[in-house]
Design a protein around this motif. Sequence first.
Motif, mmCIF file in Angstrom:
data_model
loop_
_atom_site.group_PDB
_atom_site.id
_atom_site.type_symbol
_atom_site.label_atom_id
_atom_site.label_comp_id
_atom_site.label_asym_id
_atom_site.label_seq_id
_atom_site.Cartn_x
_atom_site.Cartn_y
_atom_site.Cartn_z
ATOM 1 N N GLU A 1 0.817 -1.214 0.000
ATOM 2 C CA GLU A 1 0.000 0.000 0.000
ATOM 3 C C GLU A 1 0.856 1.271 0.000
ATOM 4 N N LYS A 2 1.933 1.249 0.792
ATOM 5 C CA LYS A 2 2.755 2.458 0.949
ATOM 6 C C LYS A 2 3.561 2.768 -0.323
ATOM 7 N N SER A 3 4.239 1.741 -0.858
ATOM 8 C CA SER A 3 5.059 1.994 -2.052
ATOM 9 C C SER A 3 4.201 2.277 -3.282
ATOM 10 N N LEU A 4 2.943 1.803 -3.269
ATOM 11 C CA LEU A 4 2.046 2.098 -4.389
ATOM 12 C C LEU A 4 1.736 3.598 -4.457
ATOM 13 N N VAL A 5 1.604 4.242 -3.289
ATOM 14 C CA VAL A 5 1.356 5.693 -3.265
ATOM 15 C C VAL A 5 2.511 6.424 -3.947
ATOM 16 N N ILE B 1 -7.159 -1.924 -4.852
ATOM 17 C CA ILE B 1 -8.190 -0.957 -5.248
ATOM 18 C C ILE B 1 -7.742 0.402 -4.721
ATOM 19 N N VAL B 2 -7.686 1.383 -5.614
ATOM 20 C CA VAL B 2 -7.227 2.726 -5.249
ATOM 21 C C VAL B 2 -8.370 3.710 -5.491
ATOM 22 N N VAL B 3 -8.789 4.426 -4.424
ATOM 23 C CA VAL B 3 -9.867 5.414 -4.548
ATOM 24 C C VAL B 3 -9.406 6.713 -3.910
ATOM 25 N N SER B 4 -9.611 7.837 -4.616
ATOM 26 C CA SER B 4 -9.230 9.139 -4.045
ATOM 27 C C SER B 4 -10.454 9.811 -3.449
ATOM 28 N N SER B 5 -10.220 10.763 -2.558
ATOM 29 C CA SER B 5 -11.321 11.476 -1.902
ATOM 30 C C SER B 5 -12.139 12.257 -2.934
ATOM 31 N N GLY B 6 -11.506 12.590 -4.059
ATOM 32 C CA GLY B 6 -12.209 13.336 -5.110
ATOM 33 C C GLY B 6 -13.053 12.458 -6.021
ATOM 34 N N GLY B 7 -13.062 11.140 -5.752
ATOM 35 C CA GLY B 7 -13.926 10.243 -6.522
ATOM 36 C C GLY B 7 -13.227 9.481 -7.628
ATOM 37 N N GLY B 8 -11.977 9.837 -7.983
ATOM 38 C CA GLY B 8 -11.242 9.073 -8.990
ATOM 39 C C GLY B 8 -10.859 7.708 -8.438
ATOM 40 N N SER B 9 -10.751 6.716 -9.328
ATOM 41 C CA SER B 9 -10.399 5.373 -8.844
ATOM 42 C C SER B 9 -9.800 4.527 -9.956
ATOM 43 N N ASP C 1 -5.242 14.271 -9.044
ATOM 44 C CA ASP C 1 -4.035 14.737 -8.334
ATOM 45 C C ASP C 1 -4.270 14.956 -6.844
ATOM 46 N N ARG C 2 -5.316 14.311 -6.311
ATOM 47 C CA ARG C 2 -5.574 14.429 -4.859
ATOM 48 C C ARG C 2 -5.016 13.178 -4.193
ATOM 49 N N LEU C 3 -3.729 13.244 -3.890
ATOM 50 C CA LEU C 3 -3.037 12.038 -3.412
ATOM 51 C C LEU C 3 -2.835 12.024 -1.902
ATOM 52 N N ASP C 4 -3.374 13.039 -1.239
ATOM 53 C CA ASP C 4 -3.168 13.106 0.218
ATOM 54 C C ASP C 4 -4.147 12.185 0.960
ATOM 55 N N ALA C 5 -5.300 11.901 0.342
ATOM 56 C CA ALA C 5 -6.295 11.097 1.059
ATOM 57 C C ALA C 5 -6.748 9.923 0.185
ATOM 58 N N LEU C 6 -5.805 9.050 -0.114
ATOM 59 C CA LEU C 6 -6.135 7.870 -0.916
ATOM 60 C C LEU C 6 -6.565 6.718 -0.017
ATOM 61 N N THR C 7 -7.546 5.953 -0.484
ATOM 62 C CA THR C 7 -7.881 4.693 0.182
ATOM 63 C C THR C 7 -7.338 3.580 -0.703
ATOM 64 N N ILE C 8 -6.438 2.768 -0.154
ATOM 65 C CA ILE C 8 -5.853 1.660 -0.920
ATOM 66 C C ILE C 8 -6.081 0.360 -0.157
#
Length: 420
Positions: free
Chosen positions: A11-15, A50-58, A30-37
């Motif tokens: 999870e960490k190295s994927l960020v 599964i990678v989802v950003s707070s802005g709705g991108g995934s 480009d909202r990489l501060d609050a990713l759910t992985i």
Amino acid sequence: MESSVFRPLDEKSLVEYIKSTPSLSSLLGDRLDALTIKEVGDGNLNLVFIVVSSGGGSFVAKQALPYVRCIGESWPMTKERAYFEALVLKEHGRLCSDHVPEVYHFDRTMSLIAMRYLEPPHIILRKGLIAGIIYPLLAEHMSDYMAKTLFCTSLLYHTTTDHKKAVAEFCGNVELCRLTEQVIFSDPYKVSQYNRCTSPYLDRDAEAVREDNVLKLEVAELKSMFCERAQALIHGDLHTGSVMVTSDSTQVIDPEFGFYGPMGFDIGAFLGNLILAFFAQDGHANESNDRELYKKWILRTIEDTWNLFEKKFTSLWNDNRDGNGEAYLAAIYNNAELQLLVQKKYMKDLFHDSLGFGAAKMIRRIVGVAHVEDFESIQDASKRAYCEHRALEFAKRLLKERRGFQSINQVVSVILEMPS
């Protein structure tokens, strides 16, 4: 940007990887501060995030490991398979975009594919079949996928020059083909350290498979076809665990076993796994639901899948008669009667191939290495063995007698006649 060296991600190295890959970071706004992985790989071979950003991108990131994950580093496995998976996803996606998730990014060094995240309520079809969920569009969608991907990568559509070029590219996926050869056409028919069955109930059944000369002759023929017949670009592992569904969406995933092989291998894999699901239903029945209506739906779906496939495939053939395909040159096959004869023979042979490969896939799921959740989730071992025994008896009969079937309805009739 391609990485310079392979390393398994967490999870960490994927960020960090996403931050250094513009095509991925832009997908996430480009909202990489609050990713759910979340790592969700429950398969045998890969890491899946599964990678989802707070802005709705995934997106989903899938990384091939250089060994079989469920066994460990003692069973090495080429990570180059990710390259072939990406190729198949792109090619099949081009031919059937409604039923193949889009590829956003591929990194060959990292063996990493980023693709569309199939968000809930998408679930793996196999899990839906175990839960008894009806998918009204499944036959329509799967027949569409198979007709388009198989027809448009065959000599009915290609010139022999284009075909040979494509075949040569996919010959590189030899290691995964060899894995298939081993687990489907070899291991179930001999004593192998990887085989297992619901013991002691099925010990005699497994032994009977290993002692069946007629079965072995038929399997040799299927193996030869699998290894030698570069008919179309097949998915190569098209079971119910490689399909994600909702009531109105069907998405085919995981084509890392893809190569130019016999069309019947894909069709048979899908139909064979539906038949396994049918035979497993008695093990999932209870007082509140005897699953009888659901079993009827599965059988109808088996019939509809083949019948719709045949209709769509022949319709594509008719629409492309004057195209580039070089299997049947118009100057030779130049009258309606002959064209019909050719088509009927082609479809009959494909039907029998599909039944043979479907049966072989069923057998290996009962006495070979990787079993299916349809049966494995039946807690009572004697009940599980009862369901597996009936499926195995049917599969053996189908493999030996496949050339006698003229229609899918006849196959379903034999399924219904299996003694309980």
